[in-house]
Design a protein around this motif. Structure first.
Motif, PDB file in Angstrom:
ATOM      1  N   ILE A  85       1.787  10.328  -4.115  1.00  0.00           N
ATOM      2  CA  ILE A  85       1.191  10.749  -2.845  1.00  0.00           C
ATOM      3  C   ILE A  85       2.210  10.505  -1.727  1.00  0.00           C
ATOM      4  N   PRO A  86       2.605  11.566  -1.010  1.00  0.00           N
ATOM      5  CA  PRO A  86       3.566  11.383   0.084  1.00  0.00           C
ATOM      6  C   PRO A  86       2.977  10.517   1.198  1.00  0.00           C
ATOM      7  N   LEU A  87       3.822   9.750   1.841  1.00  0.00           N
ATOM      8  CA  LEU A  87       3.390   8.941   2.971  1.00  0.00           C
ATOM      9  C   LEU A  87       3.209   9.822   4.201  1.00  0.00           C
ATOM     10  N   GLY A  88       2.228   9.475   4.996  1.00  0.00           N
ATOM     11  CA  GLY A  88       2.024  10.136   6.277  1.00  0.00           C
ATOM     12  C   GLY A  88       2.624   9.302   7.396  1.00  0.00           C
ATOM     13  N   ASP A  89       2.557   9.835   8.592  1.00  0.00           N
ATOM     14  CA  ASP A  89       3.115   9.128   9.742  1.00  0.00           C
ATOM     15  C   ASP A  89       2.469   7.757   9.941  1.00  0.00           C
ATOM     16  N   GLU A  90       1.149   7.677   9.762  1.00  0.00           N
ATOM     17  CA  GLU A  90       0.457   6.386   9.908  1.00  0.00           C
ATOM     18  C   GLU A  90       0.991   5.354   8.920  1.00  0.00           C
ATOM     19  N   ASP A  91       1.282   5.799   7.690  1.00  0.00           N
ATOM     20  CA  ASP A  91       1.821   4.893   6.669  1.00  0.00           C
ATOM     21  C   ASP A  91       3.202   4.388   7.071  1.00  0.00           C
ATOM     22  N   ARG A  92       3.962   5.234   7.708  1.00  0.00           N
ATOM     23  CA  ARG A  92       5.352   4.895   8.019  1.00  0.00           C
ATOM     24  C   ARG A  92       5.509   4.006   9.249  1.00  0.00           C
ATOM     25  N   ARG A  93       4.546   3.986  10.149  1.00  0.00           N
ATOM     26  CA  ARG A  93       4.695   3.214  11.392  1.00  0.00           C
ATOM     27  C   ARG A  93       5.045   1.746  11.155  1.00  0.00           C
ATOM     28  N   PRO A  94       4.267   1.003  10.354  1.00  0.00           N
ATOM     29  CA  PRO A  94       4.611  -0.420  10.179  1.00  0.00           C
ATOM     30  C   PRO A  94       5.946  -0.605   9.461  1.00  0.00           C
ATOM     31  N   TRP A  95       6.274   0.315   8.568  1.00  0.00           N
ATOM     32  CA  TRP A  95       7.550   0.261   7.854  1.00  0.00           C
ATOM     33  C   TRP A  95       8.706   0.466   8.830  1.00  0.00           C
ATOM     34  N   LEU A  96       8.621   1.507   9.648  1.00  0.00           N
ATOM     35  CA  LEU A  96       9.680   1.767  10.630  1.00  0.00           C
ATOM     36  C   LEU A  96       9.794   0.623  11.633  1.00  0.00           C
ATOM     37  N   ASP A  97       8.658   0.072  12.053  1.00  0.00           N
ATOM     38  CA  ASP A  97       8.691  -1.048  13.000  1.00  0.00           C
ATOM     39  C   ASP A  97       9.372  -2.272  12.395  1.00  0.00           C
ATOM     40  N   ALA A  98       9.149  -2.522  11.112  1.00  0.00           N
ATOM     41  CA  ALA A  98       9.796  -3.658  10.445  1.00  0.00           C
ATOM     42  C   ALA A  98      11.302  -3.436  10.337  1.00  0.00           C
ATOM     43  N   ILE A  99      11.714  -2.216   9.995  1.00  0.00           N
ATOM     44  CA  ILE A  99      13.151  -1.904   9.939  1.00  0.00           C
ATOM     45  C   ILE A  99      13.752  -2.009  11.333  1.00  0.00           C
ATOM     46  N   GLY A 100      13.041  -1.477  12.328  1.00  0.00           N
ATOM     47  CA  GLY A 100      13.520  -1.549  13.711  1.00  0.00           C
ATOM     48  C   GLY A 100      13.676  -2.982  14.188  1.00  0.00           C
ATOM     49  N   ALA A 101      12.753  -3.860  13.809  1.00  0.00           N
ATOM     50  CA  ALA A 101      12.855  -5.276  14.192  1.00  0.00           C
ATOM     51  C   ALA A 101      14.084  -5.912  13.559  1.00  0.00           C
ATOM     52  N   TRP A 102      14.353  -5.576  12.285  1.00  0.00           N
ATOM     53  CA  TRP A 102      15.551  -6.100  11.626  1.00  0.00           C
ATOM     54  C   TRP A 102      16.806  -5.598  12.353  1.00  0.00           C
ATOM     55  N   ALA A 103      16.839  -4.302  12.657  1.00  0.00           N
ATOM     56  CA  ALA A 103      18.000  -3.719  13.343  1.00  0.00           C
ATOM     57  C   ALA A 103      18.183  -4.345  14.721  1.00  0.00           C
ATOM     58  N   HIS A 104      17.087  -4.569  15.425  1.00  0.00           N
ATOM     59  CA  HIS A 104      17.160  -5.203  16.750  1.00  0.00           C
ATOM     60  C   HIS A 104      17.760  -6.608  16.632  1.00  0.00           C
ATOM     61  N   ALA A 120       0.832  -1.210   0.000  1.00  0.00           N
ATOM     62  CA  ALA A 120       0.000   0.000   0.000  1.00  0.00           C
ATOM     63  C   ALA A 120       0.866   1.259   0.000  1.00  0.00           C
ATOM     64  N   ASN A 121       1.972   1.234   0.724  1.00  0.00           N
ATOM     65  CA  ASN A 121       2.889   2.382   0.732  1.00  0.00           C
ATOM     66  C   ASN A 121       3.521   2.579  -0.641  1.00  0.00           C
ATOM     67  N   ILE A 122       3.962   1.504  -1.247  1.00  0.00           N
ATOM     68  CA  ILE A 122       4.598   1.583  -2.564  1.00  0.00           C
ATOM     69  C   ILE A 122       3.600   2.133  -3.586  1.00  0.00           C
ATOM     70  N   ASP A 123       2.372   1.639  -3.532  1.00  0.00           N
ATOM     71  CA  ASP A 123       1.341   2.121  -4.462  1.00  0.00           C
ATOM     72  C   ASP A 123       1.081   3.611  -4.260  1.00  0.00           C
ATOM     73  N   LYS A 124       1.038   4.037  -3.020  1.00  0.00           N
ATOM     74  CA  LYS A 124       0.775   5.439  -2.710  1.00  0.00           C
ATOM     75  C   LYS A 124       1.895   6.327  -3.257  1.00  0.00           C
ATOM     76  N   MET A 125       3.146   5.950  -3.002  1.00  0.00           N
ATOM     77  CA  MET A 125       4.278   6.746  -3.486  1.00  0.00           C
ATOM     78  C   MET A 125       4.341   6.743  -5.008  1.00  0.00           C
ATOM     79  N   ALA A 126       4.091   5.591  -5.621  1.00  0.00           N
ATOM     80  CA  ALA A 126       4.119   5.493  -7.082  1.00  0.00           C
ATOM     81  C   ALA A 126       3.079   6.408  -7.713  1.00  0.00           C
ATOM     82  N   ALA A 127       1.987   6.665  -6.980  1.00  0.00           N
ATOM     83  CA  ALA A 127       0.936   7.567  -7.457  1.00  0.00           C
ATOM     84  C   ALA A 127       1.260   9.029  -7.166  1.00  0.00           C
TER      85      ALA A 127
END
Length: 188
Positions: free
Chosen positions: A51-70, A42-49
């Motif tokens: 449309i900038p991502l909002g904070d709500e869009d970024r939360r699951p993305w940041l959490d996934a990156i954070g889990a990898w970093a952890h 959904a984020n990729i589709d939004k950016m491809a269109a």
């Protein structure tokens, strides 16, 4: 670097995170993870269109990156993430307190030119203005370095590795956890 830190290569779109990240990981002898791969479709589709991502869009993305970093804590790794706002970096630090940032910076004209030359990427140049408007550079209390993106990818990666070595030489071997992040992810 004396200890195998997890490094987040950050910056606006077009600074070369996807190019510099693997080169830096190779220099450091650690694995690389592409931050774009953590985005839900959904984020990729939004950016491809356009449309900038909002904070709500970024939360699951940041959490996934954070889990990898952890999961790479103590082992080291390099991951790319725009990490444009302090709150986004705080969220990453909440998941992986020892994370170090490499902020790729450069002239807007150079970055826009590089974005225009990219092929097959979902992020259009039209979103560059929103990226710069959102960007909050690293603050003095954030562990990281800023690296200029002029020159070849190899030169940029070499500057980043040298800057990290310099950062590591000025601090103790172990990075103290960010005590503000121990209560869990920060709200966005």
């Amino acid at each position: 670097m004396r200890t195998p830190h997890v490094v987040v290569v950050m910056g606006v779109a077009g600074t070369g995170k996807t190019t510099i990240g693997p080169l830096l990981a190779g220099r450091l002898g650690v694995p690389y993870a592409e931050g774009d791969d953590f985005h839900p479709q959904a984020n990729i589709d939004k950016m491809a269109a356009g449309i900038p991502l909002g904070d709500e869009d970024r939360r699951p993305w940041l959490d996934a990156i954070g889990a990898w970093a952890h999961g790479r804590a103590g082992l080291g790794g390099v991951v790319s993430s725009s990490a444009l706002k302090r709150a986004y970096r705080d969220r990453l630090r909440a998941a992986a307190p020892g994370v170090v940032f490499v902020h790729l910076t450069g002239d807007r004209e150079l970055i826009e030119d590089r974005m225009a030359q990219r092929q097959g990427h979902f992020m259009p140049t039209a979103l560059l203005d929103s990226q710069f408007a959102t960007l909050q550079p690293l603050e003095a209390d954030e562990r990281g370095v800023a690296v200029d993106v002029s020159g070849s990818p190899e030169q940029i990666a070499a500057r980043a590795a040298a800057a990290l070595d310099g950062l590591d030489a000025t601090a103790p071997d172990a990075i103290a956890p960010d005590t503000t992040a121990q209560a869990g992810p920060s709200p966005l």
